[in-house]
Design an enzyme around this catalytic site. Structure first.
Site, PDB file in Angstrom:
ATOM      1  N   ASP A  14     -48.972  -1.070   0.764  1.00 25.41           N
ATOM      2  CA  ASP A  14     -48.824  -2.472   0.393  1.00 25.41           C
ATOM      3  C   ASP A  14     -49.658  -3.275   1.397  1.00 25.41           C
ATOM      4  O   ASP A  14     -49.992  -2.782   2.479  1.00 25.41           O
ATOM      5  CB  ASP A  14     -47.350  -2.847   0.450  1.00 25.41           C
ATOM      6  CG  ASP A  14     -47.125  -4.328   0.275  1.00 25.41           C
ATOM      7  OD1 ASP A  14     -47.576  -4.879  -0.740  1.00 25.41           O
ATOM      8  OD2 ASP A  14     -46.512  -4.941   1.168  1.00 25.41           O
ATOM      9  N   ASP A  16     -49.557  -7.329   2.229  1.00 27.68           N
ATOM     10  CA  ASP A  16     -48.857  -8.361   3.004  1.00 27.68           C
ATOM     11  C   ASP A  16     -47.516  -7.821   3.506  1.00 27.68           C
ATOM     12  O   ASP A  16     -46.685  -7.372   2.717  1.00 27.68           O
ATOM     13  CB  ASP A  16     -48.608  -9.598   2.135  1.00 27.68           C
ATOM     14  CG  ASP A  16     -49.897 -10.213   1.628  1.00 27.68           C
ATOM     15  OD1 ASP A  16     -50.572 -10.872   2.422  1.00 27.68           O
ATOM     16  OD2 ASP A  16     -50.230 -10.010   0.452  1.00 27.68           O
ATOM     17  N   ASP A 172     -43.190  -2.514   2.683  1.00 21.90           N
ATOM     18  CA  ASP A 172     -42.103  -3.236   3.344  1.00 21.90           C
ATOM     19  C   ASP A 172     -41.145  -3.865   2.349  1.00 21.90           C
ATOM     20  O   ASP A 172     -40.398  -4.788   2.693  1.00 21.90           O
ATOM     21  CB  ASP A 172     -42.676  -4.336   4.255  1.00 21.90           C
ATOM     22  CG  ASP A 172     -43.238  -5.514   3.468  1.00 21.90           C
ATOM     23  OD1 ASP A 172     -43.960  -5.266   2.478  1.00 21.90           O
ATOM     24  OD2 ASP A 172     -42.969  -6.671   3.845  1.00 21.90           O
TER      25      ASP A 172
END
Length: 223
Positions: A14, A16, A172
């Protein structure tokens, strides 16, 4: 817990909250828009927590009483402001540069699968200097679906020539774990990101790590 895979071909991330700490610039864009509209700027901590959910969630922090249509009408201006500032304060999280360099030194491909719109993803990677390094980049509008659907993850594997069963997916957010698992990959949840207010230990990831160095030490090509 699933054993850590051997002979890893690639690692997909991922963007950001996993590779890049982009919250400062996302917040700066919201602050500018709030000042333009003469409304109170919400606390940074509130915005940081929701940035993984995208521009509407960010705007909702400042405009909690707007209906969905009115909120959506603010998105184009927000993205315009963000596009102008998105690499001013955005930096890789501590240890990320070393992790990516370690992968590259071993011939392990890495790529990005993000729900961020493509025009922002592509420009941000150019400004950070990662465009020539990433083996594949799939954004939130590359396909009709986005994470937690596994299709973007599988497309990234296809573009990079990777076998999903020999890859990691690192993120995250619970959606990252869901997408990676559905694609047949070993999933890694990170504690250093935005987390969307969640607990990575509750996401059924194959591994939860505290720092990029935890992965740097684990990912080794078999001699």
């Amino acid at each position: 817990m699933k054993p850590f895979p051997e002979n890893i071909q690639g690692v997909l991330f991922d963007l950001d909250g996993t590779l890049l700490d982009s919250a400062p610039d996302l917040y700066a864009a919201l602050k500018t828009q709030c000042e333009e509209m003469q409304v109170a700027v919400p606390p940074y901590a509130m915005v940081r927590e929701v940035v993984s959910r995208g521009s509407r969630a960010i705007l909702r922090c400042a405009f909690p009483d707007l209906d969905d249509d009115a909120l959506m009408a603010l998105v184009p201006r927000y993205l315009e402001i963000y596009h102008a500032v998105m690499a001013e304060h955005t930096r890789p999280f501590d240890g990320v540069d070393e992790l990516l360099a370690s992968l590259e030194s071993q011939g392990i491909a890495w790529g990005v699968v993000t729900n961020k719109p493509g025009f922002l993803t592509d420009e941000l990677l150019v400004r950070i200097g990662w465009t020539p390094r990433a083996a594949a980049v799939v954004s939130g509008d590359t396909l009709p679906v986005k994470k937690p659907d596994p299709a973007p993850v599988l497309l990234a594997c296809e573009r990079a020539g990777l076998d999903p069963s020999r890859c990691l997916f690192v993120g995250d957010d619970r959606r990252d774990v869901m997408a990676g698992a559905a694609a047949g990959m070993y999933t890694v949840a990170v504690r250093w990101g935005y987390l969307d207010g969640g607990d990575p230990l509750q996401w059924n990831a194959d591994l939860v790590v505290d720092h990029p160095s935890d992965l740097t030490g684990r990912i080794k090509v078999a001699a």
